[in-house]
Design a protein around this motif. Sequence first.
Motif, PDB file in Angstrom:
ATOM      1  N   ARG A 193       0.890  -1.293  -0.066  1.00  0.00           N
ATOM      2  CA  ARG A 193       0.066   0.018   0.056  1.00  0.00           C
ATOM      3  C   ARG A 193       0.487   1.460   0.160  1.00  0.00           C
ATOM      4  O   ARG A 193       0.195   2.411   0.030  1.00  0.00           O
ATOM      5  CB  ARG A 193      -0.863   0.182   1.460  1.00  0.00           C
ATOM      6  N   LYS A 194       2.267   1.109  -0.004  1.00  0.00           N
ATOM      7  CA  LYS A 194       3.133   2.198   0.055  1.00  0.00           C
ATOM      8  C   LYS A 194       3.059   3.201   1.200  1.00  0.00           C
ATOM      9  O   LYS A 194       3.234   4.315   0.890  1.00  0.00           O
ATOM     10  CB  LYS A 194       2.902   3.178  -1.344  1.00  0.00           C
ATOM     11  N   ILE A 195       2.649   2.626   2.317  1.00  0.00           N
ATOM     12  CA  ILE A 195       2.787   3.585   3.590  1.00  0.00           C
ATOM     13  C   ILE A 195       4.119   3.726   3.828  1.00  0.00           C
ATOM     14  O   ILE A 195       4.436   4.783   4.483  1.00  0.00           O
ATOM     15  CB  ILE A 195       1.740   2.897   4.827  1.00  0.00           C
ATOM     16  N   GLY A 196       5.011   2.817   3.814  1.00  0.00           N
ATOM     17  CA  GLY A 196       6.259   3.010   4.168  1.00  0.00           C
ATOM     18  C   GLY A 196       6.672   2.024   5.316  1.00  0.00           C
ATOM     19  O   GLY A 196       5.954   1.880   6.166  1.00  0.00           O
ATOM     20  N   ASN A 219      -6.333  -7.677  -5.544  1.00  0.00           N
ATOM     21  CA  ASN A 219      -5.302  -6.739  -5.949  1.00  0.00           C
ATOM     22  C   ASN A 219      -4.482  -6.919  -6.942  1.00  0.00           C
ATOM     23  O   ASN A 219      -4.437  -8.143  -7.377  1.00  0.00           O
ATOM     24  CB  ASN A 219      -4.583  -6.492  -4.528  1.00  0.00           C
ATOM     25  N   ALA A 220      -4.128  -6.188  -7.633  1.00  0.00           N
ATOM     26  CA  ALA A 220      -3.161  -6.172  -9.052  1.00  0.00           C
ATOM     27  C   ALA A 220      -1.838  -6.801  -8.684  1.00  0.00           C
ATOM     28  O   ALA A 220      -1.457  -6.809  -7.515  1.00  0.00           O
ATOM     29  CB  ALA A 220      -3.072  -4.974  -9.686  1.00  0.00           C
ATOM     30  N   ARG A 221      -1.296  -7.634  -9.874  1.00  0.00           N
ATOM     31  CA  ARG A 221      -0.160  -8.247  -9.584  1.00  0.00           C
ATOM     32  C   ARG A 221       0.959  -7.325  -8.917  1.00  0.00           C
ATOM     33  O   ARG A 221       1.786  -7.692  -8.157  1.00  0.00           O
ATOM     34  CB  ARG A 221       0.359  -8.814 -10.960  1.00  0.00           C
ATOM     35  N   THR A 222       1.013  -6.216  -9.310  1.00  0.00           N
ATOM     36  CA  THR A 222       1.754  -4.839  -8.958  1.00  0.00           C
ATOM     37  C   THR A 222       1.923  -4.771  -7.519  1.00  0.00           C
ATOM     38  O   THR A 222       2.971  -4.710  -6.870  1.00  0.00           O
ATOM     39  CB  THR A 222       1.676  -3.884  -9.883  1.00  0.00           C
ATOM     40  N   PHE A 223       0.648  -4.922  -7.005  1.00  0.00           N
ATOM     41  CA  PHE A 223       0.568  -4.796  -5.784  1.00  0.00           C
ATOM     42  C   PHE A 223       1.299  -5.968  -4.950  1.00  0.00           C
ATOM     43  O   PHE A 223       2.293  -5.939  -4.025  1.00  0.00           O
ATOM     44  CB  PHE A 223      -0.767  -4.804  -5.095  1.00  0.00           C
TER      45      PHE A 223
END
Length: 204
Positions: A107-110, A157-161
Amino acid sequence: MFITFEGIDGSGKSTQIARTEAWLRGRGYDVLVSREPGGSELGIAIAALLHDPRWSSMRPRTEFLLFSASRAQLVDELVRPHLARRNAIVILDRYDDSSTAYQGGGRKIGIEPVETVNRFATGGLVPDVTFVLDLDWDTSLQRLSREGGAPDRLEQNARTFFDRVREAYHTLCARHPKRMILLDASQPAEVVFGRIQRELEARL
């Protein structure tokens, strides 16, 4: 001893947890097996929210904090009390590293902000050893398709996730090499379990 298993769905966590539980019980340990999100009654209710496809609008921070709430309840209600017993071992299917990988990476929260909240939610309780079952998303999809059933909110969710989740797991293993063991989950189950046994024997 506190043991956790991590990895994307389809990586074989359930199989390896069952083998590990049976092996440890055979050696006379008092073993508790649970999972995240869930485990406690409240955690099961939270898990239903997290996996329900109706909540596609759920924001990343909301998702992370719900996982953290379930985790805090599980630690206080089940994990710590069991670890206080004689000869006790706790095995969890997912723990705070899941949030670091899925919400921090996926989710790119870090990673850093997630690990800070993780420490608060768990009261600083860290596993003695964590096994990360590493598997690519294509192989995971093949395994999941054989199991059948509709994908839940997270599985949609997508593969990139999932590529970001896998990358985050690799980063965590590099950051915590003494605790986190990266296992090639594409290998036969008995080969993977042999490595788990060797790692646990060295620690037990």
